[in-house]
Design an enzyme around this catalytic site. Structure first.
Site, PDB file in Angstrom:
ATOM      1  N   CYS A  64      99.979   4.411  89.973  1.00 11.85           N
ATOM      2  CA  CYS A  64     100.784   5.558  90.392  1.00 11.85           C
ATOM      3  C   CYS A  64      99.934   6.821  90.390  1.00 11.85           C
ATOM      4  O   CYS A  64      99.157   7.053  89.465  1.00 11.85           O
ATOM      5  CB  CYS A  64     101.949   5.778  89.423  1.00 11.85           C
ATOM      6  SG  CYS A  64     102.988   4.354  89.110  1.00 11.85           S
ATOM      7  N   CYS A  65     100.128   7.618  91.426  1.00 12.17           N
ATOM      8  CA  CYS A  65      99.597   8.984  91.452  1.00 12.17           C
ATOM      9  C   CYS A  65     100.587   9.815  92.262  1.00 12.17           C
ATOM     10  O   CYS A  65     101.617   9.309  92.709  1.00 12.17           O
ATOM     11  CB  CYS A  65      98.175   9.044  92.010  1.00 12.17           C
ATOM     12  SG  CYS A  65      98.006   8.721  93.781  1.00 12.17           S
ATOM     13  N   TRP A  66     100.294  11.094  92.450  1.00 12.23           N
ATOM     14  CA  TRP A  66     101.260  11.994  93.061  1.00 12.23           C
ATOM     15  C   TRP A  66     101.799  11.444  94.375  1.00 12.23           C
ATOM     16  O   TRP A  66     103.000  11.369  94.582  1.00 12.23           O
ATOM     17  CB  TRP A  66     100.622  13.373  93.246  1.00 12.23           C
ATOM     18  CG  TRP A  66     101.596  14.425  93.637  1.00 12.23           C
ATOM     19  CD1 TRP A  66     101.586  15.153  94.784  1.00 12.23           C
ATOM     20  CD2 TRP A  66     102.733  14.888  92.889  1.00 12.23           C
ATOM     21  NE1 TRP A  66     102.639  16.041  94.812  1.00 12.23           N
ATOM     22  CE2 TRP A  66     103.367  15.888  93.644  1.00 12.23           C
ATOM     23  CE3 TRP A  66     103.282  14.549  91.656  1.00 12.23           C
ATOM     24  CZ2 TRP A  66     104.508  16.553  93.214  1.00 12.23           C
ATOM     25  CZ3 TRP A  66     104.417  15.208  91.235  1.00 12.23           C
ATOM     26  CH2 TRP A  66     105.016  16.195  92.007  1.00 12.23           C
ATOM     27  N   LEU A 108     104.430   9.155  92.542  1.00  8.32           N
ATOM     28  CA  LEU A 108     105.170   9.812  91.469  1.00  8.32           C
ATOM     29  C   LEU A 108     106.046  10.941  92.014  1.00  8.32           C
ATOM     30  O   LEU A 108     107.030  11.319  91.398  1.00  8.32           O
ATOM     31  CB  LEU A 108     104.201  10.376  90.424  1.00  8.32           C
ATOM     32  CG  LEU A 108     103.407   9.338  89.641  1.00  8.32           C
ATOM     33  CD1 LEU A 108     102.371  10.029  88.761  1.00  8.32           C
ATOM     34  CD2 LEU A 108     104.328   8.460  88.815  1.00  8.32           C
TER      35      LEU A 108
END
Length: 148
Positions: A64-66, A108
């Protein structure tokens, strides 16, 4: 099933992913911002998950990342990894079925709790296709990795 999970920050559904995996009875290993001792940058955190999967310490991974994009790119740099950025259940089903994806990438920023549940349901219910054309594509990916 053993699932390796990373996030580059503890926002959005980052902690919820880990809780939901535990609720489903999965054994989890956490990396990045989810760990107290690791670097939390998306490239490093996603690489750690991908290596867990590629080296057999985990059966599948979630990064997960932005936006989910950087996490998927980083994971896909590890040989043997087929990371798919999925924003909905239909994409998760397709990624598992036609692409034999072994790492799920999530945003995210845009993944809601309800979408997370639907995506995880589809991801874990999905099975790789046994169709010869689908298998040929997956085998060709391995050839590409080997430079053939």
């Amino acid at each position: 099933m053993r699932i390796s999970v990373s996030a580059d920050e503890r926002t959005g559904v980052a902690d919820e992913v880990v809780r939901e995996l535990a609720r489903r009875g999965f054994e989890t290993t956490v990396h990045g911002a989810l760990s107290e001792t690791e670097r939390d940058d998306w490239a490093w955190a996603s690489e750690a998950v991908a290596r867990d999967v590629a080296e057999g310490r985990a059966d599948q991974g979630i990064v997960c990342c932005w936006t989910g994009t950087g996490a998927s790119i980083a994971a896909n740099k590890v040989a043997g990894i087929r990371a798919a950025l999925c924003a909905d259940a239909a994409t998760a089903t397709g990624a598992r079925t036609w692409n034999d994806a072994n790492v799920l990438a999530l945003s995210l920023r845009t993944t809601s709790g309800a979408e997370l549940t639907e995506i995880l349901d589809a991801w874990f219910a999905g099975r790789p296709s046994a169709e010869s054309g689908d298998r040929a594509n997956i085998e060709h990916l391995a050839d590409i990795e080997r430079g053939r």
